[in-house]
Design a protein around this motif. Sequence first.
Motif, short mmCIF file in Angstrom:
data_model
loop_
_atom_site.label_atom_id
_atom_site.label_comp_id
_atom_site.label_asym_id
_atom_site.label_seq_id
_atom_site.Cartn_x
_atom_site.Cartn_y
_atom_site.Cartn_z
N ILE A 141 11.47 9.69 -16.08
CA ILE A 141 10.92 9.15 -14.83
C ILE A 141 9.70 8.29 -15.13
CG2 ILE A 141 9.82 9.73 -12.64
CD1 ILE A 141 11.59 12.23 -12.58
N PHE A 142 8.81 8.78 -16.00
CA PHE A 142 7.60 8.04 -16.34
C PHE A 142 7.93 6.69 -16.97
CE2 PHE A 142 4.16 6.92 -19.28
CZ PHE A 142 3.09 6.90 -18.40
N GLN A 143 8.94 6.64 -17.83
CA GLN A 143 9.33 5.38 -18.46
C GLN A 143 9.78 4.36 -17.41
OE1 GLN A 143 8.72 4.42 -21.55
NE2 GLN A 143 7.77 6.44 -21.81
N ASN A 144 10.46 4.82 -16.38
CA ASN A 144 10.84 3.92 -15.29
C ASN A 144 9.64 3.49 -14.46
OD1 ASN A 144 13.63 3.75 -15.79
ND2 ASN A 144 13.96 5.73 -14.81
N LEU A 145 8.73 4.41 -14.18
CA LEU A 145 7.52 4.08 -13.41
C LEU A 145 6.57 3.19 -14.21
CD1 LEU A 145 6.79 7.59 -11.87
CD2 LEU A 145 7.63 5.58 -10.65
N ARG A 146 6.57 3.36 -15.52
CA ARG A 146 5.66 2.63 -16.40
C ARG A 146 5.92 1.12 -16.36
NH1 ARG A 146 6.44 1.69 -21.87
NH2 ARG A 146 4.53 1.04 -22.85
N MET B 177 0.83 -1.20 0.00
CA MET B 177 0.00 0.00 0.00
C MET B 177 0.87 1.26 0.00
SD MET B 177 -3.09 1.18 2.60
CE MET B 177 -3.05 -0.43 3.31
N CYS B 178 1.93 1.25 0.77
CA CYS B 178 2.83 2.40 0.85
C CYS B 178 3.51 2.64 -0.50
CB CYS B 178 3.85 2.16 1.94
SG CYS B 178 4.92 3.55 2.28
N LEU B 179 4.00 1.57 -1.12
CA LEU B 179 4.65 1.70 -2.42
C LEU B 179 3.67 2.13 -3.51
CD1 LEU B 179 7.03 -1.38 -2.33
CD2 LEU B 179 7.69 1.03 -2.32
N ALA B 180 2.44 1.62 -3.45
CA ALA B 180 1.42 2.01 -4.43
C ALA B 180 1.09 3.50 -4.31
CB ALA B 180 0.16 1.17 -4.25
N THR B 181 1.02 4.00 -3.08
CA THR B 181 0.76 5.42 -2.86
C THR B 181 1.90 6.28 -3.40
OG1 THR B 181 -0.54 4.92 -0.89
CG2 THR B 181 0.28 7.17 -1.10
N LEU B 182 3.12 5.89 -3.10
CA LEU B 182 4.28 6.63 -3.59
C LEU B 182 4.32 6.60 -5.12
CD1 LEU B 182 6.86 8.19 -2.97
CD2 LEU B 182 8.05 5.99 -2.77
N HIS B 183 4.04 5.46 -5.71
CA HIS B 183 4.03 5.32 -7.17
C HIS B 183 2.96 6.23 -7.79
CE1 HIS B 183 3.18 3.40 -11.06
NE2 HIS B 183 4.47 3.11 -11.04
N HIS B 184 1.77 6.23 -7.21
CA HIS B 184 0.67 7.06 -7.71
C HIS B 184 1.04 8.55 -7.66
CE1 HIS B 184 -3.42 8.39 -8.48
NE2 HIS B 184 -3.33 9.16 -7.41
N VAL B 185 1.62 8.96 -6.56
CA VAL B 185 2.02 10.37 -6.41
C VAL B 185 3.08 10.75 -7.44
CG1 VAL B 185 3.18 12.00 -4.85
CG2 VAL B 185 1.34 10.55 -3.99
N LEU B 186 4.04 9.87 -7.66
CA LEU B 186 5.09 10.17 -8.62
C LEU B 186 4.55 10.25 -10.05
CD1 LEU B 186 8.01 8.00 -7.21
CD2 LEU B 186 7.82 10.50 -7.19
N VAL B 187 3.60 9.39 -10.40
CA VAL B 187 3.01 9.44 -11.74
C VAL B 187 2.24 10.74 -11.92
CG1 VAL B 187 1.29 8.39 -13.27
CG2 VAL B 187 2.94 6.95 -12.08
N ILE B 188 1.43 11.11 -10.95
CA ILE B 188 0.66 12.37 -11.03
C ILE B 188 1.62 13.56 -11.09
CG2 ILE B 188 -0.97 13.88 -9.81
CD1 ILE B 188 -2.26 11.40 -11.03
N LEU B 189 2.66 13.53 -10.30
CA LEU B 189 3.64 14.62 -10.32
C LEU B 189 4.30 14.74 -11.69
CD1 LEU B 189 5.05 16.76 -8.57
CD2 LEU B 189 6.75 15.03 -8.01
N CYS B 190 4.62 13.62 -12.30
CA CYS B 190 5.20 13.65 -13.66
C CYS B 190 4.23 14.28 -14.65
CB CYS B 190 5.55 12.24 -14.12
SG CYS B 190 7.06 11.60 -13.41
N LYS B 191 2.96 13.92 -14.55
CA LYS B 191 1.96 14.47 -15.47
C LYS B 191 1.82 15.98 -15.32
CE LYS B 191 -0.82 10.28 -15.86
NZ LYS B 191 -2.14 9.67 -15.60
N VAL B 192 1.87 16.45 -14.09
CA VAL B 192 1.73 17.88 -13.83
C VAL B 192 2.99 18.65 -14.26
CG1 VAL B 192 1.47 19.60 -11.99
CG2 VAL B 192 0.06 17.55 -11.98
N MET B 193 4.15 18.05 -14.07
CA MET B 193 5.41 18.73 -14.42
C MET B 193 5.79 18.61 -15.89
SD MET B 193 7.83 17.75 -11.16
CE MET B 193 9.29 18.18 -12.08
N ALA B 194 5.14 17.71 -16.62
CA ALA B 194 5.52 17.43 -18.01
C ALA B 194 5.58 18.66 -18.91
CB ALA B 194 4.59 16.38 -18.60
#
Length: 97
Positions: free
Chosen positions: A51-56, A24-41
Amino acid sequence: LTNIYVRYNRKRLKGRNGRNDTAMCLATLHHVLVILCKVMAPFTPFFTEKIFQNLRKAMHDQPVSLHWCDFPAAEEEVQGDRHIEESIQRMQSVIDV
């Protein structure tokens, strides 16, 4: 995103509280990082794409590129948000000491 989340959840990320809690902790961190990438893109396209390619690698049914994703929709404020924000500010002040 600051390292406060990682510092505060270090034991959870290392698996000391059980597999479900770690997942659950890792899923939350992953979700936040994906959203952050989308906002910063729009501002840092190459950095966020890398970063997204690594998270993907951990996601299914995601576009090949971050720039093909929809921009995240804003969420409505929930009544408990103010209380949570105050609690986080107190926690951060204790950690910073």
